[in-house]
Every structure is written in C-alpha cells, then in structure tokens.
Motif scaffolding. Structure first.
Motif, PDB file in Angstrom:
ATOM      1  N   THR A 135      -0.141  41.718  49.481  1.00 36.15           N
ATOM      2  CA  THR A 135       0.026  40.393  49.645  1.00 36.15           C
ATOM      3  C   THR A 135      -0.837  39.824  48.224  1.00 36.15           C
ATOM      4  OG1 THR A 135      -0.137  40.353  51.871  1.00 36.15           O
ATOM      5  CG2 THR A 135      -0.692  38.396  50.757  1.00 36.15           C
ATOM      6  N   TYR A 136      -0.051  38.964  47.503  1.00 29.54           N
ATOM      7  CA  TYR A 136      -0.684  38.738  46.438  1.00 29.54           C
ATOM      8  C   TYR A 136      -0.864  37.028  46.202  1.00 29.54           C
ATOM      9  CZ  TYR A 136      -0.949  37.694  41.110  1.00 29.54           C
ATOM     10  OH  TYR A 136      -1.454  37.389  40.057  1.00 29.54           O
ATOM     11  N   ASP A 137      -1.872  36.756  45.952  1.00 32.15           N
ATOM     12  CA  ASP A 137      -2.276  35.108  46.045  1.00 32.15           C
ATOM     13  C   ASP A 137      -1.832  34.515  44.827  1.00 32.15           C
ATOM     14  OD1 ASP A 137      -3.687  32.617  46.243  1.00 32.15           O
ATOM     15  OD2 ASP A 137      -5.454  33.661  46.975  1.00 32.15           O
ATOM     16  N   LEU A 138      -0.903  33.345  45.259  1.00 34.33           N
ATOM     17  CA  LEU A 138      -0.393  32.555  44.141  1.00 34.33           C
ATOM     18  C   LEU A 138      -0.975  31.293  43.842  1.00 34.33           C
ATOM     19  CD1 LEU A 138       3.487  33.076  45.171  1.00 34.33           C
ATOM     20  CD2 LEU A 138       2.214  34.317  43.282  1.00 34.33           C
ATOM     21  N   ALA A 139      -2.392  31.264  44.050  1.00 38.42           N
ATOM     22  CA  ALA A 139      -3.330  30.213  44.140  1.00 38.42           C
ATOM     23  C   ALA A 139      -2.911  29.384  42.748  1.00 38.42           C
ATOM     24  CB  ALA A 139      -4.572  30.316  44.196  1.00 38.42           C
ATOM     25  N   GLU A 140      -2.698  30.068  41.517  1.00 35.34           N
ATOM     26  CA  GLU A 140      -2.469  29.711  40.240  1.00 35.34           C
ATOM     27  C   GLU A 140      -1.245  28.732  40.183  1.00 35.34           C
ATOM     28  OE1 GLU A 140      -2.287  32.982  37.558  1.00 35.34           O
ATOM     29  OE2 GLU A 140      -4.313  33.360  37.612  1.00 35.34           O
ATOM     30  N   LEU A 141      -0.418  28.807  41.079  1.00 37.47           N
ATOM     31  CA  LEU A 141       0.734  28.127  41.196  1.00 37.47           C
ATOM     32  C   LEU A 141       0.587  26.817  41.999  1.00 37.47           C
ATOM     33  CD1 LEU A 141       3.678  30.737  40.905  1.00 37.47           C
ATOM     34  CD2 LEU A 141       2.747  29.364  39.279  1.00 37.47           C
ATOM     35  N   VAL A 142       0.225  27.378  43.353  1.00 38.43           N
ATOM     36  CA  VAL A 142       0.041  26.201  44.435  1.00 38.43           C
ATOM     37  C   VAL A 142      -1.249  26.971  45.557  1.00 38.43           C
ATOM     38  CG1 VAL A 142       0.880  25.435  46.599  1.00 38.43           C
ATOM     39  CG2 VAL A 142       2.402  25.777  44.764  1.00 38.43           C
ATOM     40  N   GLN A 143      -2.229  26.099  45.852  1.00 35.28           N
ATOM     41  CA  GLN A 143      -3.293  26.509  46.141  1.00 35.28           C
ATOM     42  C   GLN A 143      -2.979  26.843  47.777  1.00 35.28           C
ATOM     43  OE1 GLN A 143      -6.388  26.800  44.818  1.00 35.28           O
ATOM     44  NE2 GLN A 143      -7.025  27.752  47.029  1.00 35.28           N
ATOM     45  N   GLY A 144      -3.271  28.094  47.950  1.00 37.99           N
ATOM     46  CA  GLY A 144      -2.946  28.512  49.454  1.00 37.99           C
ATOM     47  C   GLY A 144      -1.935  29.163  49.518  1.00 37.99           C
ATOM     48  N   LEU A 145      -1.009  29.502  48.745  1.00 41.41           N
ATOM     49  CA  LEU A 145       0.341  30.205  48.693  1.00 41.41           C
ATOM     50  C   LEU A 145       0.122  31.569  48.385  1.00 41.41           C
ATOM     51  CD1 LEU A 145       3.609  29.666  49.084  1.00 41.41           C
ATOM     52  CD2 LEU A 145       3.373  29.336  46.438  1.00 41.41           C
ATOM     53  N   LYS A 146       0.774  32.513  49.163  1.00 31.66           N
ATOM     54  CA  LYS A 146       0.724  33.762  49.187  1.00 31.66           C
ATOM     55  C   LYS A 146       2.451  34.396  49.384  1.00 31.66           C
ATOM     56  CE  LYS A 146      -4.050  34.467  50.580  1.00 31.66           C
ATOM     57  NZ  LYS A 146      -5.060  34.940  51.587  1.00 31.66           N
ATOM     58  N   VAL A 147       2.294  35.519  48.689  1.00 30.74           N
ATOM     59  CA  VAL A 147       3.651  36.297  48.957  1.00 30.74           C
ATOM     60  C   VAL A 147       3.317  37.878  49.391  1.00 30.74           C
ATOM     61  CG1 VAL A 147       3.807  36.801  46.590  1.00 30.74           C
ATOM     62  CG2 VAL A 147       5.794  37.159  47.870  1.00 30.74           C
ATOM     63  N   THR A 148       4.169  38.234  50.396  1.00 32.64           N
ATOM     64  CA  THR A 148       3.873  39.613  51.007  1.00 32.64           C
ATOM     65  C   THR A 148       5.180  40.399  50.723  1.00 32.64           C
ATOM     66  OG1 THR A 148       2.291  38.792  52.525  1.00 32.64           O
ATOM     67  CG2 THR A 148       3.400  40.878  53.053  1.00 32.64           C
ATOM     68  N   ALA A 149       4.973  41.534  50.428  1.00 31.07           N
ATOM     69  CA  ALA A 149       6.069  42.479  50.160  1.00 31.07           C
ATOM     70  C   ALA A 149       5.622  44.128  50.717  1.00 31.07           C
ATOM     71  CB  ALA A 149       6.728  42.473  48.841  1.00 31.07           C
ATOM     72  N   GLY A 150       6.835  44.585  51.263  1.00 31.06           N
ATOM     73  CA  GLY A 150       6.404  45.980  51.797  1.00 31.06           C
ATOM     74  C   GLY A 150       7.443  46.635  52.118  1.00 31.06           C
ATOM     75  N   PHE A 151       7.273  48.079  51.786  1.00 29.91           N
ATOM     76  CA  PHE A 151       8.585  49.053  51.957  1.00 29.91           C
ATOM     77  C   PHE A 151       8.049  50.337  52.609  1.00 29.91           C
ATOM     78  CE2 PHE A 151      11.174  52.438  50.320  1.00 29.91           C
ATOM     79  CZ  PHE A 151      12.674  51.934  50.823  1.00 29.91           C
ATOM     80  N   ARG A 152       8.901  50.897  53.608  1.00 29.06           N
ATOM     81  CA  ARG A 152       8.650  52.265  54.066  1.00 29.06           C
ATOM     82  C   ARG A 152      10.168  53.194  54.244  1.00 29.06           C
ATOM     83  NH1 ARG A 152       4.867  53.166  58.459  1.00 29.06           N
ATOM     84  NH2 ARG A 152       5.070  55.156  59.406  1.00 29.06           N
ATOM     85  N   TYR A 153      10.013  54.451  54.093  1.00 34.79           N
ATOM     86  CA  TYR A 153      10.951  55.319  54.242  1.00 34.79           C
ATOM     87  C   TYR A 153      10.687  56.289  55.522  1.00 34.79           C
ATOM     88  CZ  TYR A 153      15.193  57.237  53.118  1.00 34.79           C
ATOM     89  OH  TYR A 153      16.763  57.502  53.107  1.00 34.79           O
ATOM     90  N   THR A 154      11.568  56.382  56.241  1.00 32.47           N
ATOM     91  CA  THR A 154      11.179  57.067  57.536  1.00 32.47           C
ATOM     92  C   THR A 154      12.190  58.498  57.598  1.00 32.47           C
ATOM     93  OG1 THR A 154      10.202  55.388  58.581  1.00 32.47           O
ATOM     94  CG2 THR A 154      10.837  57.245  59.844  1.00 32.47           C
ATOM     95  N   TRP A 155      11.734  59.629  57.856  1.00 35.87           N
ATOM     96  CA  TRP A 155      12.405  60.703  58.049  1.00 35.87           C
ATOM     97  C   TRP A 155      12.261  61.202  59.489  1.00 35.87           C
ATOM     98  CZ3 TRP A 155       9.749  60.161  53.711  1.00 35.87           C
ATOM     99  CH2 TRP A 155      10.174  59.966  52.671  1.00 35.87           C
ATOM    100  N   ASP A 156      13.228  61.360  60.406  1.00 32.97           N
ATOM    101  CA  ASP A 156      13.064  61.811  61.826  1.00 32.97           C
ATOM    102  C   ASP A 156      13.942  62.901  62.134  1.00 32.97           C
ATOM    103  OD1 ASP A 156      11.482  59.623  63.105  1.00 32.97           O
ATOM    104  OD2 ASP A 156      12.796  58.221  62.558  1.00 32.97           O
ATOM    105  N   ARG A 157      13.600  63.820  63.027  1.00 31.72           N
ATOM    106  CA  ARG A 157      14.101  64.871  63.615  1.00 31.72           C
ATOM    107  C   ARG A 157      13.949  64.848  65.137  1.00 31.72           C
ATOM    108  NH1 ARG A 157      13.160  71.445  63.473  1.00 31.72           N
ATOM    109  NH2 ARG A 157      15.129  71.941  64.488  1.00 31.72           N
ATOM    110  N   ARG A 158      15.015  64.936  65.675  1.00 22.43           N
ATOM    111  CA  ARG A 158      15.011  65.150  67.333  1.00 22.43           C
ATOM    112  C   ARG A 158      15.793  66.211  67.782  1.00 22.43           C
ATOM    113  NH1 ARG A 158      17.139  60.269  70.396  1.00 22.43           N
ATOM    114  NH2 ARG A 158      15.783  61.060  72.000  1.00 22.43           N
ATOM    115  N   PHE A 159      15.109  66.969  68.792  1.00 25.58           N
ATOM    116  CA  PHE A 159      15.815  68.227  69.207  1.00 25.58           C
ATOM    117  C   PHE A 159      15.477  68.085  70.885  1.00 25.58           C
ATOM    118  CE2 PHE A 159      15.097  72.601  71.134  1.00 25.58           C
ATOM    119  CZ  PHE A 159      16.135  73.266  70.634  1.00 25.58           C
ATOM    120  N   ALA A 160      16.756  68.568  71.721  1.00 27.47           N
ATOM    121  CA  ALA A 160      16.653  68.765  72.918  1.00 27.47           C
ATOM    122  C   ALA A 160      17.598  69.780  73.614  1.00 27.47           C
ATOM    123  CB  ALA A 160      17.045  67.543  73.477  1.00 27.47           C
TER     124      ALA A 160
END
Length: 770
Positions: free
Chosen positions: A446-471
């Motif tokens: 999360t990055y604070d963009l207060a230099e542009l607008v006071q109180g403004l923030k942007v958030t970005a996230g990423f995940r990669y998941t690997w799954d294996r199922r056995f039955a």
C-alpha cells in the motif's frame, strides 16, 4: 426473483448509497460557526462515542474504520450476549453470511453468495484460527465444531475474494477466529450456566505470568451438556426412545506467550476438543402415497400420519443408531522477529489431527430408505500441517507498507474410511480417502499518495498458487467385496484421481481518507477455487470425472463513516459490489444404469450483484442501537454444453438468501454505581428463503429470530456477574437443512432449528479480569 422485485431492491440500495454520500458531504470540513457547534456537541456526547475495533484483515493490525476492505466484526461481548456458539448462529450478526450442512456440526459457509460446498469440491470460504486455516471434509464442510468460540478476542468476517493474502478457496471470503492472548496481569474467571433442556455449562479461564512477565500462560476451558430437543420414538439400541439434537462436548485451550527478547516473540496455542452427541434429526415433511418409498414400505403412509400428529419436536422411529462424535487437536505457533523498527519476519505454523464418526438418516423414518450408517471401528481420520513465512515492513520513509510471503499446506492421505450407504435396504460400502497439497507465493503493498492528494492510497497485490488433490474410492457390496468393477475403476473397484491446478490471483484498490472519520474506497480482486474430480462415484462416466477450477473477479465500492446527527454519534459502513463468476462448480444429480448419483462439473458463468449496510448509533450515553442489511442477486449468464439450464436457474438461491437484515439494541439501566452495571438487550435477525425452487419442499422458508437478555456486571463491585438470556424468544419453527427427494423417492424431510431456549449464567472474575 421477478424483475420488478429486483428493481425495487436496487432502488433501495441506491437510496441507501445516496443517503450515505449525503452523509459524506455533511461530514466534510465545515465553516467556523458549524465547527464551534460541532465541538460543543462532541463534548456533550463524548461518553457515548462508538469504540474503535482492531482487525487483521490485511495480515496486520489496523482499526476497522481505516481498512479499505468490507469486514464485519463480532466482538466477544456480542458473542456472549447473543449466545453465538457456532458458525450457524453467526448469521444473526453478520450481513451476507449464510451456512448449510448435513448436520449442525458439519457446515459449509457462503458469503455474498459464494462458497457453498459441492460434492468433491473444495469450500469457497475458509475458517481461520489464529491465521491457520481449519480443514474441511470431502463435501467442503468445515470440521470446526463446538468449543472453538470460547475465549475469543473477536470474529472477523472478510467479504469478497481474498485470493492474495489468504490464498485458494477464498472466492467468497474468510472467517477469522482470533483467540484472546495472554497478558502480564494475573487473573481469571469461572462461569456456570443452567438452562432449557437440562442445559449445564462450565466455562473457566486462568491467566498466569510465569517469568518476569516474559512468559505468560493462559488456559481456557468449557464444557456443555444439554438434552436434545427432538424426541425419537425408537432406534435399534434404544427401543424406548432417545433424543437427538443434543449437545455434549468439552474443550480446552492453552496459550503460552514468550517474549524471547525485545525483538522476538513466540505464541503457541494448543486446542483439544471432544464432542459426542446423537446427531441432527430429520423430520418427515411430505410423502407421496404412490411414490417409491411408500411403495417399498407401505407402512410409511400410516406412520406419516402419525408424524404429522407428533409435530416437529418428536419423530417416528429410526432404523439405525444415530451418533456424531469428533475429537481434534489443533496446534498453532506464531513467531515474530523485528529485524529493524520497520521490518519484521513472521512464521506461522499449524498442525491439526482429527477423528470423526457420524451416522445420518435423512429419510426420517424407521425404514432403511436413505441413510449412512456408522460401522463399529470405522473412524474418518484427517490431518493437516501448514507453514507460512512472512516478511513485512515499511519503506520509502513510511509511505509504502508491504508484505511478502509463502505458504505450504498439506492434508496427508489417510487410510480408507468404509462407510455403508443404505438405499431401500440395499447396502453399498463407500470406501474413500483424500489428500491434498497447496503452495503459494504472494506480495502486497500500500503506497501513500499524499503528495498528490492528502489521504489517498493505492494498494496492489499478487499471488500464485499451486494445488494438488488426490483421492481414491471404492464401491463395494455389504461384505466389502468388489463385484463387477465399472469401466472407470480397477479390478478392486478402486477409482483414483490425481489432479494438479494452478492460478494467479490479485487485488488492486484505491482508498481516500477524506477526513479522520470518512474513508472511501474502490477495489477489484481475483479469486480461485481449485479443480478436482468425482472420486466418490465409481460409476460415473469417464469424460465427466474431472472438473476445472472456478474463478471470480469482483468490483467493490465502499464507504466507512463515523459522523454525528446532532449530539448522536453514528457509524455507517456501506459496500456495493459486482462479481463475475466463471467455470462455476455445481453438483447435479444424474442417473446411470438406473442408479442415482451426484457429480460436480463446470456449469457456466454468472454475475452476482449486491450490497451491505451496517449501522451503529449511540442514541444516548445509555442506549446503543444497530442494524444491518444485505442483498445478493445471483444470475446465471451462460451455461456449459450439456448443463441443465432450468435446473441450475432453480437453485440460484441455494445457500444464497437474497435478503437479510438485523436489528439490535442495548440499554444500560439507571442503577447506583455502587450496585454494578446493569443492562438489557435484544437482537432480531431475518433471512430470506433459499434453496432449489424446482423441487417440492426444496426451499428453506424465510424466518426471523428474536433473542433477549439482561445482565448485571460487577455486582456490588465484587467481581460477580449474573445474566439471563432467551434465544428464539418467539418460539419460531424454522428449517436449517432439508432433504428434497420427493421427485425421485417420494418424500422430503426437514431438519429444524432450536426452539425457545432460556438460560441463566453466574460468573466470578478476579485479578486482571475485574
């Protein structure tokens, strides 16, 4: 729902949203005269301010009103006042959450219409205990039973896909159970309770500093024993009758907090639960005189007439011995090392071992129409261990807050669980075993963009998941012998499935802290539920054994505001959303060679639209009121080739009640301060009907529940508390589960919720708990 009804509800939500934006405008900085008036009103009403709530929705501690995520929080005090002791009862306090399951102890959760467990599918909403996911069974039902809700700090319900920070199987959201942590002050409590149906409770806690406040132990324990509210006339081992829908468990939790150094902390929590009851009852609700069940057992016609005379709190006999037991051990360990003042590393380890048995008779009769028996010596075993490593901190002069980590989770494959499935007297042994692995890497900032607008923030996230199922599963005869193995199985009737899936998930959002009291945010997130296979059905045709992952992308706008209406402080949290749902995993009933079975496939795509509003107001220093409203509209937009479009549309509200609302109030009575703190409270909750509209009696009817209570805390300033409560005060008859088999087998059954329950509790607090 008719288009006119949808339009009306949409207008209602827009009206609410418009009102909230007017509130936003009214709460922005005002002129000097208005500011002076506001200051005077603030001083007058200071004692009635709404308390701040700390949450961990983004894997770090933040106040609820400053988190750009839709979160509902139920405090320990509310859990106690509303007598919430299970995930099913959590519906009373959380908008957009619903649950269903075969029994009261085996449920799957839905949030915003997402998460319902399917045959052979994984859940779409997971429950976490101290940041560790609680395992689930082969039907996507959580194994979390009674006893987990004792000595909690709070329950946090995260809405919408949580695929970045919480990984797979969170397309609907996540439920976080946070236990109370030890502190450096000696103290404790002991509570006893009595109530309806010979209910007896004992709840205790002891907090003990052990070594110069660097080593602290907290032990909590609870036991409850209550007779069942449904009388069954007979079962094989109890010809004189017995009671179902009872409660009998004990649980204990020990938490050891170790301040290793000024920069290193370690918290270990160990839970143990033992629960033994007679299971959940199903009452025969309708019977076709010429249907399959009545034709096979003609006596059912007269017995059904008898059942109608008995009502819903008694049941004609059972053809098997009913039981439901579970024993589990749950260990979590969280270690945190502050590398610098701005950067820390956390390690979260979890281990669980569980054993469960249960029988299920869904036909509500003394004949073996449709039931699952529990053979002696057979135990369903499952375990889980997980390891998560996090690195989190602040950079760029504190403008960037970030977290990165990895998770590995494994459910080892146990031995076969041989369970008899009996249909019209014919027994087939369903032998099965399951295992899975999951790994993921993630990062979010999360990055604070207060230099542009006071109180403004942007958030970005990423995940990669690997799954294996056995039955593996086997369809054997009553003597556990393989006869005529189907083409999809081997010579021992063993069907094996082993699938691997992987997917990226992400989140991106923008939030603006317009004032200290107002937060506006928008976000889009991607969620993923792993694919799998129909290993429980050896007769399934080969080309439909496997199903693919499903995905959801949501778009959410939210407003969180603390404001005043004159001297009255109010809190309004509003969220509206749209979800694009693709490759939806749906279970359908099919017939092969005259035999009925269920299989899961990818049915198509849908859109989900909805909104939630939560309001709290301190009308006076002594009177606080609140309420919530939620709306969910699920609509298929595309069907896969071969899918039964009409049947799927009919179950668009399955575990997805379109409307829910709740109201609550708490009033502090005017008694002398030396006598203690007295209050009365009430809670009303209502949910819409939900189910399969194509089936007779396939819909759980709408219902509302009223709970009342009163308490006197610190009586005479002695440390003693006393309370009374009434749940389902209007003694409403309501359905919590059903088996709709009228079209196939000529009957339907209902499982009913608790009747009116009274209770009294007496508690003594000492030391730091005073």
């Amino acid at each position: 729902m008719a288009s006119g009804g949808r339009v009306q509800m949409t207008l209602k939500i827009l009206a609410v949203a418009n009102t909230s934006w007017l509130v936003l405008a009214a709460a922005l900085p005002a002129g000097p005269a208005q500011a002076a008036q506001a200051a005077e009103e603030s001083a007058t009403a200071a004692s009635s301010a709404i308390e701040e709530v700390v949450v961990t929705a983004r894997r770090r501690e933040e106040t609820l009103q400053r988190v750009p995520v839709a979160v509902s929080v139920v405090s320990a005090a509310v859990l106690d006042r509303q007598n919430i002791q299970s995930i099913v009862e959590l519906e009373r306090a959380v908008p957009g959450l619903s649950s269903q399951g075969q029994t009261r102890d085996n449920v799957s959760i839905s949030i915003r219409g997402q998460g319902t467990g399917q045959q052979a599918s994984l859940p779409g909403v997971l429950i976490y205990l101290n940041e560790v996911p609680i395992p689930y069974d082969q039907l996507g039902q959580s194994v979390a039973g009674p006893g987990l809700y004792m000595d909690l700090q709070n329950v946090q319900v995260l809405k919408g896909p949580q695929g970045t920070l919480f990984g797979r199987n969170s397309v609907g959201g996540a439920v976080l159970l946070q236990t109370r942590q030890p502190d450096d002050v000696f103290g404790g409590r002991v509570q006893v309770g009595l109530g309806s149906y010979a209910n007896r409770e004992l709840d205790a806690m002891l907090n003990v500093p052990l070594a110069d406040d660097r080593l602290v132990l907290r032990i909590a324990a609870k036991t409850q024993d209550r007779k069942g509210f449904t009388k069954v006339l007979s079962q094989p081992s109890d010809p004189g009758g017995f009671r179902m829908d009872d409660v009998d468990y004990w649980s204990i939790r020990g938490t050891l907090a170790w301040q290793v150094s000024d920069r290193i902390t370690n918290v270990t929590t160990l839970d143990r639960l033992v629960s033994e009851n007679n299971g959940s009852s199903y009452i025969l609700n309708s019977l076709a005189p010429t249907g399959r069940a009545a034709a096979r057992y003609p006596q059912l016609v007269s017995l059904f007439a008898q059942q109608q005379q008995l009502g819903i709190r008694a049941r004609i006999g059972s053809s098997l011995d009913n039981e439901s037991t579970r024993r589990y051990t749950f260990l979590t360990n969280v270690t945190e090392f502050a590398i610098t003042d701005d950067i820390s590393v956390r390690n979260i380890f979890g281990y669980m071992q569980a054993k469960r048995t249960y029988s299920l008779e869904a036909d509500g009769s003394p004949f073996p129409v449709s039931e699952f028996a529990q053979p002696d010596g057979e135990v369903f075993k499952f375990g889980q261990y997980s390891e998560e490593l996090q690195l989190r901190g602040k950079s760029l002069g504190g403008r960037l807050e970030w977290i990165a980590g990895g998770l590995y989770l494994k459910n080892p494959t146990p031995g076969y669980y041989n369970r008899p499935a009996i249909t019209f007297g014919a027994t087939v042994i369903n032998a099965s075993r399951f295992g899975s692995e999951s790994a993921g890497l993630y990062g979010q900032g999360t990055y604070d963009l207060a230099e542009l607008v006071q109180g403004l923030k942007v958030t970005a996230g990423f995940r990669y998941t690997w799954d294996r199922r056995f039955a593996q599963s086997r369809g054997l005869n009553a003597q556990r012998v393989c006869v005529n193995p189907p083409a999809s199985a081997d010579a021992q009737c063993t069907l094996t499935g082993d699938t691997r899936t992987e997917a990226p998930t992400w989140t991106i959002g923008l939030d603006w802290q317009a004032t200290d009291q107002i937060l506006v945010y928008g976000a889009s997130r991607r969620g993923y539920r792993a694919g799998g296979f129909n290993a429980l059905n050896p007769n399934i045709v080969t080309d439909s054994r496997f199903f693919d992952p499903e995905y959801v992308t949501d778009y959410e706008l939210g407003l969180k505001a603390d404001w005043r209406l004159g001297p009255v402080p109010l809190r309004t949290n509003l969220a509206v959303y749209r979800q694009n749902y693709s490759d939806i995993q749906v279970t359908e009933t099919r017939f092969v060679a005259g035999q009925q079975f269920a299989s899961t496939s990818n049915a198509g795509a849908a859109k989900i639209r909805g909104g939630e509003l939560e309001v709290t107001a301190s009308l006076t220093r002594d009177l606080q009121v609140g309420g919530f409203l939620s709306y969910v509209d699920f609509d298929f937009t595309r069907f896969a080739p071969g899918a039964n479009a009409a049947a799927l549309r009919a179950q668009e509200t399955a575990n997805r009640p379109m409307h829910q609302y709740g109201l609550n109030a708490r009033y502090s009575l005017p008694v002398a301060e030396s006598l203690g703190d007295a209050s009365v409270f009430a809670n009303w909750s209502w949910r819409d009907d939900a189910g399969n509209k194509a089936l007779r009696d396939g819909v759980i009817p709408s219902y509302g529940l009223l709970s009342l209570g009163a308490e006197m805390k610190d009586i005479g300033r002695s440390g003693w508390d006393a309370s009374v409560f009434v749940t389902n005060a209007l003694n409403k008859d309501y359905v919590v589960a059903l088996s709709a088999a009228f079209e196939t087998n000529g009957y339907t059954t209902y499982s009913y919720g608790e009747p009116r329950m009274f209770g009294v509790r007496l508690r003594y607090r000492f030391g730091g708990e005073r």
